[in-house]
Structures are given as C-alpha cells and as structure tokens.
Design a protein around this motif. Sequence first.
Motif, PDB file in Angstrom:
ATOM      1  N   PRO A 521       0.823  -1.217   0.000  1.00 35.02           N
ATOM      2  CA  PRO A 521       0.000   0.000   0.000  1.00 35.02           C
ATOM      3  C   PRO A 521       0.857   1.267   0.000  1.00 35.02           C
ATOM      4  O   PRO A 521       0.593   2.225   0.734  1.00 35.02           O
ATOM      5  CB  PRO A 521      -0.808  -0.141   1.293  1.00 35.02           C
ATOM      6  CG  PRO A 521       0.074  -0.914   2.210  1.00 35.02           C
ATOM      7  CD  PRO A 521       0.819  -1.883   1.326  1.00 35.02           C
ATOM      8  N   LEU A 522       1.898   1.268  -0.812  1.00 37.72           N
ATOM      9  CA  LEU A 522       2.884   2.349  -0.846  1.00 37.72           C
ATOM     10  C   LEU A 522       2.287   3.591  -1.512  1.00 37.72           C
ATOM     11  O   LEU A 522       1.798   3.517  -2.638  1.00 37.72           O
ATOM     12  CB  LEU A 522       4.114   1.862  -1.611  1.00 37.72           C
ATOM     13  CG  LEU A 522       5.352   2.742  -1.595  1.00 37.72           C
ATOM     14  CD1 LEU A 522       5.863   2.929  -0.176  1.00 37.72           C
ATOM     15  CD2 LEU A 522       6.429   2.120  -2.493  1.00 37.72           C
ATOM     16  N   LYS A 523       2.345   4.722  -0.826  1.00 38.00           N
ATOM     17  CA  LYS A 523       1.711   5.943  -1.323  1.00 38.00           C
ATOM     18  C   LYS A 523       2.722   6.948  -1.877  1.00 38.00           C
ATOM     19  O   LYS A 523       2.389   7.735  -2.761  1.00 38.00           O
ATOM     20  CB  LYS A 523       0.888   6.596  -0.214  1.00 38.00           C
ATOM     21  CG  LYS A 523      -0.291   5.757   0.264  1.00 38.00           C
ATOM     22  CD  LYS A 523      -1.040   6.455   1.391  1.00 38.00           C
ATOM     23  CE  LYS A 523      -2.294   5.674   1.773  1.00 38.00           C
ATOM     24  NZ  LYS A 523      -2.008   4.306   2.250  1.00 38.00           N
ATOM     25  N   LEU A 524       3.942   6.937  -1.364  1.00 37.10           N
ATOM     26  CA  LEU A 524       4.904   7.959  -1.762  1.00 37.10           C
ATOM     27  C   LEU A 524       6.321   7.406  -1.670  1.00 37.10           C
ATOM     28  O   LEU A 524       6.657   6.686  -0.732  1.00 37.10           O
ATOM     29  CB  LEU A 524       4.764   9.188  -0.855  1.00 37.10           C
ATOM     30  CG  LEU A 524       5.623  10.407  -1.209  1.00 37.10           C
ATOM     31  CD1 LEU A 524       5.143  11.015  -2.522  1.00 37.10           C
ATOM     32  CD2 LEU A 524       5.561  11.454  -0.091  1.00 37.10           C
ATOM     33  N   ILE A 525       7.143   7.754  -2.674  1.00 36.72           N
ATOM     34  CA  ILE A 525       8.559   7.395  -2.665  1.00 36.72           C
ATOM     35  C   ILE A 525       9.357   8.691  -2.702  1.00 36.72           C
ATOM     36  O   ILE A 525       9.176   9.522  -3.598  1.00 36.72           O
ATOM     37  CB  ILE A 525       8.915   6.524  -3.884  1.00 36.72           C
ATOM     38  CG1 ILE A 525       8.101   5.226  -3.877  1.00 36.72           C
ATOM     39  CG2 ILE A 525      10.404   6.189  -3.894  1.00 36.72           C
ATOM     40  CD1 ILE A 525       8.324   4.338  -5.090  1.00 36.72           C
TER      41      ILE A 525
END
Length: 980
Positions: A521-525
């Motif tokens: 559930p990765l939202k931002l890198i």
Amino acid sequence: MDELLANFVVQPLLNVKNLKGNTRILKRKLDSLECREADVRAELNCAEGNSGKKWKKEVENWLSNVAKRKREFESLEQQLQRTRFHQFYSRLNLAERIVTMTEEVTELVNQGQFSEGLLLEGDRSTAKLLLTPQHNGQAFLQNFNDIWASLLDDNILSIGIYGMGGVGKTTLAKHVHDKLENEPKFSGHVYWITVSQEFSIYKLQSDIAHALKLDFSSETDETKRAAVLFEAFKKEGRFVLILDDVWKQIDAEKIGIPPRSDGCRLVITSRLEEVCHWMGCQRIIKVNTLSKQEAWELFLEKLGRELDPEVEEICKKMVKRCCGLPLALITLAGSMRGVTDIHEWRDASEELKVSCMGRADMENEVLPILLYSYDRLRDPKLQRCFLYCSLYPEDYHIQRDELIENFISEELMDRRLSWRAENDQGHAILNQLERACLLESVSDWYVKMHDLIRDMALWITKDNHRYMVKAGLHLREIPDMQEWTEDLDKLSLMKNSIAEISSGMSPKCPRLSTLILRGNPLKLIPDCFFRQMRGLRTLNLTGTEIQYLPNSISDLENLRTLLLSYCYKLKSVPTLEKLRLLTRLDLAYTEIEEVPNGVESLTNLKVLDLVCKSLSTIPTGVLHRLSLIQQLNLPYHIGVPIEEVEALKQLEVFRGSVNSVCDLNRLVTFLQSIRPLIFYSIVLISKFSRNTFGKQSPSKLVAFGGDSLMDSSLGEGKIMLPRDIETLIFSRSGLSSSLVDGFQMLNNARYVKKCEVYYEVDIECIIRLSSTEEQQSRGVPFQNLEELFLYGLPNFIRLFMWERRAAVAPLLPGIFTQLKDLIISRCNKMKKLITWSLLQTLPNLQKLDVRFCNEIEEIIGDDDDDGSPVINSTADVTMPGLKILKLVGLPELKSICKWMMICDSIEKIEIIMCTKLKKVPPLDGQPSPPPSLKEIKLLEKEREWWESLEWEHPNASNFLQPFVCFTIMPTYLDTLPIIR
C-alpha cells in the motif's frame, strides 16, 4: 378397518409426536454406520495396498449408499431446524422420512458385514491406495487413520504432526483436509493456513481473515483484529483449523483463535516436536521417513520406467542417500528422468556422493539432495530462471505468462528474434523445471514452489547471487539501511504492508538490478530513494497506491522494465526521455490522462501497455517511432491511428480499437501481411458512441459495438475478418435480422469458437435457412463453435429460422456440432428454445443456461409453426454430454421436454422461478438418480413447488432428496456481459 385407520392416521400422528426421539435413534444408527464405514475403508486400504486386488461391486455400491444416506440426513437436519411447530404438513413428511430412513440405515449396517470378503479374488490391479497418490506406504496410511480417528474423537481437540523437512507432513495434512471437506460433522468449515518460518501475528491474522472471507484490512490494531476473528470463529460452531509449517509457539488468544472447545479442532504441522508440546497438542504424531522398500517403490514410480540390473544397483545407492525422504526421492527421480547411459548414471552417483559429503553441515539432511538436483540442471539459464522464482512469496501461485515475461525482460533466457519464440522458450524452461520437480504445476496457468525447494533456492542466492527476499511477510516498514548492501543484486519486498518510505532514505546499492515493491500500500517514494541505484534494470511497482513517481526515476538510464499496472491512483509520470534502454513499459489501469513525455524516444521498446480509462488521446507520431514494438495494448475508447500501426513490422500481440469498417479492413490486411499475430483483440466502434469493453483473456477476437454496423459510409462494403479469428462479439452494433446474413464470411470462418451477442434490437435468429442448394453453396457457418452467448435481444425468436420456400430443407450437416455452452438471457420473444431436429445437431452440448426469458414455454419442442420441417418423433431425447442445466426466471415455462429424456452425464441442475413447470424429465423415468448427479439447486421459498412436482417413477422424489440444496439468496443474477 381399525388396522387401516391405525396405519393411515394414528401411526403418522405418533411419528410426529415422537419426532425428536426418532431423530436421536436415527442419529445413533448413523453413528454405527459411520463406524462400520471407517472399518471397511481401513480394511480396503490395507488389503488393496498389499494385494493390489479390486473392490467388489457390492462393496462399491454399499459405500455409495452410505454416502447418500449421510448426505440425506444432513439435509433432513437442516429441514428440521427450519421447520416450525405449526407447519404440520412439513413435519409429517419429515417424521415419515426419518422412520423410513432408520429402517434403511439399519439394513445398511447389517449389509456392511461382508462375510465373503471385500475384494475380488485373483484379480490383481495396479491401483494405489485410495488417499495416497504419492506415498503408498503403510506408515502413511496408519498416520492418516490415527489423525482421522482423533478428529472424530470429541475428547481430542488438538493434534500435532511433526517430522523433518520433506518427509511428507504437509502432504499428509492435505489429505486430511480434503477428506474433512466432505465430513458432515464439520459442515465444510475447514481452514488451511500456511504459517512458515517468517511468522508474525499480523500476517497470520490476515491469512486467517482471508480464509474466513473477512475484510479488516483497514484495522491495524492486533488486539481488535483478534476480537473480530474470535467472533467469526464462534459463529462457525464446529470447525477445523489446520496450521501448516509452524516453527515456534503461537499464542492462540492473541491471534483470535477461540480456546479449544467441543466445536473447535486444531491441527498443526511442524518440523519440531517441542512446538507440538508448546501448543498443547493432545495427540502428537511423528511422520517418519519411508522404509527402504517404500523409498525404492516411490523412486521407481517417479522415474517412470524399469531399470537394467547394472543401473538398478547404482540407483539403490542413490536412493539410500535420500534417507527415505519423499521430497528428496521425488526430486532426485525428476532430475534423472530420461537418463539411460550407464556412464551417466555412474557419474551422477559420484556427483551426489560429493554433494552430500561437501554439505553435511547444512541444517537439513534433504537440502544436499535438492541442491544436487539444482546442480544437475547444468544449463545456467535454467538455474537463473529457477532462482528467480524464489522472489515470490512462500506458497504463492505464480502465473506462467507473468514469469515468462519477467524471464524475457530480465534477460535470463537466450535471446530470440520474436516474442513468440521467446514465449515458447519460457514455457519449455518451466516444463523442464516441473519435470525436474523443482516447480509444481498448479494448473495450466500457474506454478508454485514447494517451501523446502524455495528454502534451498534462497540458501543458494544468499551466498552466490546476492538476493534479499522478504516477500509476503506483512512487513510494515522497509528493511533497515544496513541490510541494503552494496553488492545486492535482486530485492523482493512483494506483498507486504509497507505504506511509506522515510523521507531521507537513499540506499547505496549501485549493483541492484531488480527491485520489486509490488502489492504494497505504498503511497509515496522520496526523490532521493533511487539516486544511488543507477544500475537498476527492473522496477516493479504494480498494485501500489502511489500517486506520483519521484523525478529521480528519469535518471535511471539502465532501466529496461518499468511496471506500474494497477496503480489506480497514479496520475502522472515524470519524463521518460532518458530511459532509452527501456524495453517494457506497463501503465495499464492507472489514472494517467496523457502519454508520458518522452515515450516517443523509447526506440528499444518491445512491450507497451496504455490501457488507461482516463487517457484522452495518443499524440500523432508516438507509435510510428516505436518500430521494435512486439506487444501493443491500447485503450478501446481511443481509435488507433492505422497509418502508425502499419509501421510496426515486429508486432505480434495487438489490442485496440478502430473507428470505421475501412480502418478495420486496412488493419486486418496489414496484420495478415506481416505475420500471423499470436493474440489480437480488435474492436470496431462508432466515432459517436464509445462502448466500454472489459479486459479480454488472450484470444483472437474481433468485436463490433456502438452502432458501428449502421455507419452510413459502410454501404455495400465488405467487412473483413482475420482468417484465424476465434471469438466474435456484437454489442449494440446494429446487426440485421440474421447474424449470418449480415456476415457472409461466417460461412467459411472455420476457427470461430466463441460468439457473443448483446443488446442487438433487430436480430431475430442466428441463421435463416433457405433451400438445400443455396445452403450448400454458402458453406457451413459455426462448424467449430463451442460457446454461444445471447443477451438482451428483444426480438430474437429462434436459433434457426426457415424461409417458407425451404420448408423441407434439412438442417446443415455439421452446424453447431461442436457447441458445448449455450447461454441465453433476456430474449423475451422466444417461446421455444430448441426443436427436436435442432437437438440432433448438438451432440456435444455440456451446458444449457436459460434465464429471464419471459415468454419461453418449452425448452425442447416439436418442429412446427416456424417453417421448419415437421418431424413427429416418438424417440427418446438423448443428451449424452449435458452436465449443467440452469433454468432461471422463466415464468411461462411449462415443459422442458415432452419425451423421455436420457441424460446420464448431468451433474448440476438449477431451477428457480419456473413455477409453471410440472415435470423435470432429466431426473425422472429411472429407478435411481443419474450416476454423475451432484446437486439440484432450488429456491427456499419454492419448496412447496418442488414437493408438488409430478414424477413418472414413484420413488423419484425420495432418491433425489439427498442432492437437493435450497438457497435463500440465489445466484441467479445474469452473468454480466463482457461488453456494455
């Protein structure tokens, strides 16, 4: 007279009065019958395994009758629970059936003594044990019987199964699981959870929730999650929870597993006996290695052939080194399958000896054997592809096509000139790995790795290939910086719960070539994250919740593969201009509105997927420059620029739409001129009407939608179809009254296997038959059609219609002879589905599904009132292949078939909201149900209609009762159309 009165009035009343007592008596009788059944099966397994003799037919029939009685009692119990005190008529029927069934069960108990033996004398058979296709040892059977007896013992609530890796614990537990699925005592409430060494409470809770079909993904507090699971389990009543591969003590209450009670059974498998004690198992069973003879027999079975005496001696030494471990034996046999030369056998034996001696310090005795099988692959590309599979989570079902795409993009295989050749090479590699028993086939489309094989692969990659695999562990945070070593090559964090990467994180991994963050559930890198990963070649962010990609991606000049599909929140991508080595770009099902800047510069691109619903246009000139494209997937709502596609000489897979018949003809001409496409999906839509088309499975498909056949520019122009088309779809396209009249080319379309027609207002029939001479001159349409789906056709009357001058013309020979599935829904002008003569052309029909056709009165009827030849047949109707019959929402249906109907292959029948129907011919006319019958699905509120049906055979209602399943919430909604 008094006796008659007692028989017909008093006794039934007494039966109702004693309903509960009689039910208890029946239950005790059934318990005795089940005990006898268990004894018989144990005797059969033992005797059959030792002697190879076949069962007697009377034994087989007896076991079948026992199973029917058990199913029937389960159904009776459900009816008793639903029947209220005031429903006298229903209680009367149930009371009489319980008395009758008690007599039948008593008779079965007496019949089950079999004083003359269970097996045929003198008839030797090669049949294996009933429950052990891989492990034909007596110890395995004994363990299975011990576990089964413990599960049925109300005093034993927890069972532990332990033994070394590869010995067969999971196989044994799976056999128990499969039998439990059909055990009435637990009503199908059996749950299998793989725990594994990388155990966490959060992950285990998530896995159990998935098995229970619960969704608490938004809840992160473990205590609250445990409370939800606890309540869900309590509602189950009796259930069995199997925890496979437990490595350490699990606190059941922290997970949410209720304290063991009469309704709960817990089964665990572990490599450690102390784990079984820590978990409080009341019955602990050790799975030992195979005996010398059993090991030899298993090896020969998997090798698949007899051996010369000289080779046999060598083999026996090799088998001895496997220490009786089934997995090692199976793997070794797989690696030696096909070897015939004595020199090669001797060399293999020496290699195995060195392998075992050199790695004697490994934790598990079986790993040297498995490692030998890996070494024996010889071919480096096979080894590379095998090790790549370990990047997926434990016990994960991996799509073959996806694996092959990754093999290609990671350059793990030999290079080929075409995608087809590379795809074939990928399938060949997977087949070789399966034959070597290093991969297991799950189905035609999926493979998996045994957990011990995966352990071995990860052990190899740690030392030699610099992999870090933390896949499927429900990690909430990215690994610490110290774990990102400079020599790291491949890193998989697939299928975890990582929602963010800290803002200052910038791992120094200059050699990292593959990074998989898929399914988080990765939202931002952060922008700095990729700055020290300049060697990155594959970046997989599939299925993440990322909205924007960092600008640093634009500087990954070595990138070959960028996977962003199913990133539903992704709205923009930074410039890709510098990524000139990129060969695969997947943006399917993202929210991007424009083609990313710089795509036209990706001149090495071979795979491009832009199936995005928000994409507004494809700029002119973009496709023209991508001359190496092999796979091109474009959204259906944007007409493809034909002149640019014509520049793609390497194209092998195409998916997209065209705006006119002229464009379609031009595209078909081009595609057939370069090379036959492996797959294509071409949609013709009007410029003024945009249909939304769902994603199709790989096929050779052409679809017409959005009034495309009503285009005024069409005139008398010929519509071209590819010669090898397999699937044809129409949706609001403007078809004429007859499908074949509108498409004359269908008379010679030999490859069409599937045809779907939706929402066409004018169509009346599929084929309009004329004189015999005219029919023969046209050819035979749909001679290889397997599926026909008609939906929402308000003026559709018949499959075939005859012109009046052709009243004596017979049906075309060969038409519809391959049809397997016929599905018709919401065709409200039909009154009769199939005529007797048409039925003769459907010898292979397996599924007949008719729904919500308001005027239909007959399913199979006479040949009359339509211009067809009248054939007054009195012969029985035979449907030799029919397996599924569904009739739903047919308020005027009065007859399925007026003749005797022979349908021995029928498995499932569903009849819902057809209350004018009085008879069900496929189930009647014989003294017993069809041999393949599994289920009759009915609506709970139509129980009285079922009980009022007329039967030719007096006992039909009784012998069908065990198969009847009443449902409160029926699954009779229309199958959603593929095209809307």
